[in-house]
Design a protein around this motif. Structure first.
Motif, PDB file in Angstrom:
ATOM      1  N   ASN A  25       2.103   7.029  -6.586  1.00  0.00           N
ATOM      2  CA  ASN A  25       1.057   7.977  -6.966  1.00  0.00           C
ATOM      3  C   ASN A  25       1.240   9.351  -6.320  1.00  0.00           C
ATOM      4  OD1 ASN A  25      -1.179   6.586  -8.657  1.00  0.00           O
ATOM      5  ND2 ASN A  25      -0.560   5.064  -7.134  1.00  0.00           N
ATOM      6  N   GLY A  26       2.407   9.591  -5.748  1.00  0.00           N
ATOM      7  CA  GLY A  26       2.722  10.891  -5.177  1.00  0.00           C
ATOM      8  C   GLY A  26       2.005  11.214  -3.876  1.00  0.00           C
ATOM      9  N   VAL A  27       1.611  10.178  -3.133  1.00  0.00           N
ATOM     10  CA  VAL A  27       0.893  10.372  -1.879  1.00  0.00           C
ATOM     11  C   VAL A  27       1.768   9.865  -0.732  1.00  0.00           C
ATOM     12  CG1 VAL A  27      -1.156   9.759  -0.552  1.00  0.00           C
ATOM     13  CG2 VAL A  27      -1.340  10.079  -3.027  1.00  0.00           C
ATOM     14  N   GLN A  28       1.999  10.715   0.260  1.00  0.00           N
ATOM     15  CA  GLN A  28       2.783  10.303   1.424  1.00  0.00           C
ATOM     16  C   GLN A  28       1.867   9.684   2.471  1.00  0.00           C
ATOM     17  OE1 GLN A  28       4.664  13.438   3.698  1.00  0.00           O
ATOM     18  NE2 GLN A  28       6.209  12.033   4.531  1.00  0.00           N
ATOM     19  N   VAL A  29       2.172   8.457   2.847  1.00  0.00           N
ATOM     20  CA  VAL A  29       1.485   7.771   3.940  1.00  0.00           C
ATOM     21  C   VAL A  29       2.559   7.232   4.880  1.00  0.00           C
ATOM     22  CG1 VAL A  29      -0.556   7.170   2.572  1.00  0.00           C
ATOM     23  CG2 VAL A  29       1.346   5.551   2.714  1.00  0.00           C
ATOM     24  N   ILE A  30       2.232   7.146   6.156  1.00  0.00           N
ATOM     25  CA  ILE A  30       3.204   6.674   7.134  1.00  0.00           C
ATOM     26  C   ILE A  30       2.570   5.583   7.979  1.00  0.00           C
ATOM     27  CG2 ILE A  30       4.686   7.303   9.076  1.00  0.00           C
ATOM     28  CD1 ILE A  30       4.657  10.191   7.979  1.00  0.00           C
TER      29      ILE A  30
ATOM     30  N   LYS B 252      -2.687  12.409   5.319  1.00  0.00           N
ATOM     31  CA  LYS B 252      -3.127  13.806   5.345  1.00  0.00           C
ATOM     32  C   LYS B 252      -4.600  13.831   4.956  1.00  0.00           C
ATOM     33  CE  LYS B 252       1.430  15.385   3.987  1.00  0.00           C
ATOM     34  NZ  LYS B 252       2.265  15.876   2.893  1.00  0.00           N
ATOM     35  N   GLU B 253      -5.334  14.688   5.597  1.00  0.00           N
ATOM     36  CA  GLU B 253      -6.768  14.771   5.324  1.00  0.00           C
ATOM     37  C   GLU B 253      -7.045  15.085   3.852  1.00  0.00           C
ATOM     38  OE1 GLU B 253     -10.719  16.483   7.558  1.00  0.00           O
ATOM     39  OE2 GLU B 253      -8.736  17.095   8.235  1.00  0.00           O
ATOM     40  N   THR B 254      -6.171  15.857   3.226  1.00  0.00           N
ATOM     41  CA  THR B 254      -6.363  16.208   1.817  1.00  0.00           C
ATOM     42  C   THR B 254      -6.163  15.014   0.881  1.00  0.00           C
ATOM     43  OG1 THR B 254      -4.052  16.918   1.706  1.00  0.00           O
ATOM     44  CG2 THR B 254      -5.716  18.627   2.138  1.00  0.00           C
ATOM     45  N   ASP B 255      -5.576  13.926   1.388  1.00  0.00           N
ATOM     46  CA  ASP B 255      -5.301  12.750   0.555  1.00  0.00           C
ATOM     47  C   ASP B 255      -6.272  11.592   0.782  1.00  0.00           C
ATOM     48  OD1 ASP B 255      -3.117  13.917  -0.708  1.00  0.00           O
ATOM     49  OD2 ASP B 255      -1.701  13.210   0.816  1.00  0.00           O
ATOM     50  N   ILE B 256      -7.349  11.819   1.549  1.00  0.00           N
ATOM     51  CA  ILE B 256      -8.248  10.708   1.891  1.00  0.00           C
ATOM     52  C   ILE B 256      -8.788  10.012   0.651  1.00  0.00           C
ATOM     53  CG2 ILE B 256     -10.496  10.126   2.901  1.00  0.00           C
ATOM     54  CD1 ILE B 256      -9.933  12.152   5.075  1.00  0.00           C
ATOM     55  N   GLU B 257      -9.273  10.766  -0.314  1.00  0.00           N
ATOM     56  CA  GLU B 257      -9.875  10.136  -1.496  1.00  0.00           C
ATOM     57  C   GLU B 257      -8.840   9.346  -2.295  1.00  0.00           C
ATOM     58  OE1 GLU B 257     -12.619  12.389  -3.830  1.00  0.00           O
ATOM     59  OE2 GLU B 257     -13.506  13.298  -2.039  1.00  0.00           O
ATOM     60  N   LYS B 258      -7.623   9.881  -2.410  1.00  0.00           N
ATOM     61  CA  LYS B 258      -6.570   9.159  -3.127  1.00  0.00           C
ATOM     62  C   LYS B 258      -6.217   7.866  -2.399  1.00  0.00           C
ATOM     63  CE  LYS B 258      -4.411  13.384  -4.833  1.00  0.00           C
ATOM     64  NZ  LYS B 258      -3.272  14.285  -4.643  1.00  0.00           N
TER      65      LYS B 258
ATOM     66  N   VAL C 251       1.351  20.037  17.578  1.00  0.00           N
ATOM     67  CA  VAL C 251       2.619  19.378  17.301  1.00  0.00           C
ATOM     68  C   VAL C 251       3.061  19.729  15.887  1.00  0.00           C
ATOM     69  CG1 VAL C 251       3.733  17.124  17.068  1.00  0.00           C
ATOM     70  CG2 VAL C 251       2.072  17.503  18.860  1.00  0.00           C
ATOM     71  N   ALA C 252       4.368  19.889  15.712  1.00  0.00           N
ATOM     72  CA  ALA C 252       4.905  20.169  14.376  1.00  0.00           C
ATOM     73  C   ALA C 252       4.493  19.061  13.409  1.00  0.00           C
ATOM     74  CB  ALA C 252       6.424  20.288  14.456  1.00  0.00           C
ATOM     75  N   ASP C 253       4.662  19.307  12.167  1.00  0.00           N
ATOM     76  CA  ASP C 253       4.197  18.405  11.126  1.00  0.00           C
ATOM     77  C   ASP C 253       4.863  17.025  11.203  1.00  0.00           C
ATOM     78  OD1 ASP C 253       3.810  18.892   7.540  1.00  0.00           O
ATOM     79  OD2 ASP C 253       3.162  17.277   8.847  1.00  0.00           O
ATOM     80  N   PHE C 254       4.070  16.019  11.548  1.00  0.00           N
ATOM     81  CA  PHE C 254       4.579  14.650  11.656  1.00  0.00           C
ATOM     82  C   PHE C 254       5.147  14.161  10.326  1.00  0.00           C
ATOM     83  CE2 PHE C 254       2.798  14.743  15.708  1.00  0.00           C
ATOM     84  CZ  PHE C 254       2.954  13.549  16.379  1.00  0.00           C
ATOM     85  N   PHE C 255       4.614  14.633   9.222  1.00  0.00           N
ATOM     86  CA  PHE C 255       5.054  14.154   7.909  1.00  0.00           C
ATOM     87  C   PHE C 255       6.452  14.646   7.537  1.00  0.00           C
ATOM     88  CE2 PHE C 255       0.567  13.382   7.732  1.00  0.00           C
ATOM     89  CZ  PHE C 255       0.489  12.192   7.023  1.00  0.00           C
ATOM     90  N   LYS C 256       6.961  15.621   8.245  1.00  0.00           N
ATOM     91  CA  LYS C 256       8.320  16.117   7.996  1.00  0.00           C
ATOM     92  C   LYS C 256       9.332  15.484   8.938  1.00  0.00           C
ATOM     93  CE  LYS C 256       6.731  20.560   6.288  1.00  0.00           C
ATOM     94  NZ  LYS C 256       6.628  21.989   6.566  1.00  0.00           N
TER      95      LYS C 256
ATOM     96  N   ILE D 286       0.848  -1.204   0.000  1.00  0.00           N
ATOM     97  CA  ILE D 286       0.000   0.000   0.000  1.00  0.00           C
ATOM     98  C   ILE D 286       0.879   1.248   0.000  1.00  0.00           C
ATOM     99  CG2 ILE D 286      -1.599   1.362   1.422  1.00  0.00           C
ATOM    100  CD1 ILE D 286      -2.800  -1.429   2.299  1.00  0.00           C
ATOM    101  N   CYS D 287       1.913   1.262   0.835  1.00  0.00           N
ATOM    102  CA  CYS D 287       2.829   2.412   0.905  1.00  0.00           C
ATOM    103  C   CYS D 287       3.538   2.624  -0.430  1.00  0.00           C
ATOM    104  CB  CYS D 287       3.838   2.227   2.022  1.00  0.00           C
ATOM    105  SG  CYS D 287       3.123   2.302   3.678  1.00  0.00           S
TER     106      CYS D 287
END
Length: 190
Positions: free
Chosen positions: A22-27, A55-61, A123-128, A15-16
């Motif tokens: 597809n240019g989507v970051q998941v952790i 990220k909430e903006t990536d839910i549909e992807k 909290v600072a951005d977990f994705f960074k 999945i990752c």
């Protein structure tokens, strides 16, 4: 049990990889990731689902990606009442649940949304704040040591501060994970 854990870890890695392609970051969090970080073996720690930070903006992807891997969004309290769009697990929830049918049962996948980040509100951005670890010859992007520690602290806190009290064996496991993690990484935690 080990075979099921190995299958879940491989499914999550796939999945990752699809998300990254597809240019989507998941952790991925918890499960095999904590097992690898704490015990140096992705299959030692008990787990029965896949947890992925999105990220909430990536839910549909991510929903499309999960569907391409045979996961389907489900309604609370119902194993396979499939929903046409991803919906929150219960009102005011921060996660969306998916299931995948397997010959010997089912496996779940939870999408955790960045907007809630458990008990941390500023909290600072977990994705960074990630690092790459190797699981079965695959590179997997996971939270770095400091953010993994914050995650473990939030689990221990959340299970003891629920309005209905301490629940299940997860509470003890989370405290043991926290203790083992701190013992291993205390010199690296800032």
């Amino acid at each position: 049990m080990i075979a099921r854990r190995r299958e879940m870890a491989q499914d999550c890695i796939n999945i990752c990889n699809t998300a990254m392609a597809n240019g989507v970051q998941v952790i991925p969090t918890k499960g095999f990731v904590l097992s690898k970080l704490i015990y140096d073996n992705p299959y030692t720690r008990s787990y029965n689902d896949i947890d992925i930070l999105v990220k909430e903006t990536d839910i549909e992807k991510v929903d499309s990606i999960l569907q391409s891997h045979n996961y389907y969004s489900r309604v609370f309290g119902s194993s396979f009442k499939v929903t046409p769009k991803p919906i929150f697990f219960y009102p005011e929830s921060h996660d969306i649940h998916y299931n995948k049918k397997l010959p010997d049962g089912e496996v779940g996948c939870r999408l955790e949304l960045k907007r809630y980040m458990w008990s941390f509100s500023n909290v600072a951005d977990f994705f960074k704040n990630t690092q790459t670890i190797k699981i079965d010859n695959s590179d997997v992007e996971v939270l770095n040591i400091n953010y993994s520690f914050l995650l473990l602290c939030s689990y221990a806190y959340n299970y003891t501060e629920l309005p209905y009290g301490v629940i299940s064996k997860n509470c003890l496991r989370d405290y043991m994970d926290l203790l083992m993690f701190f013992n291993k990484y205390n010199s690296l935690i800032e």
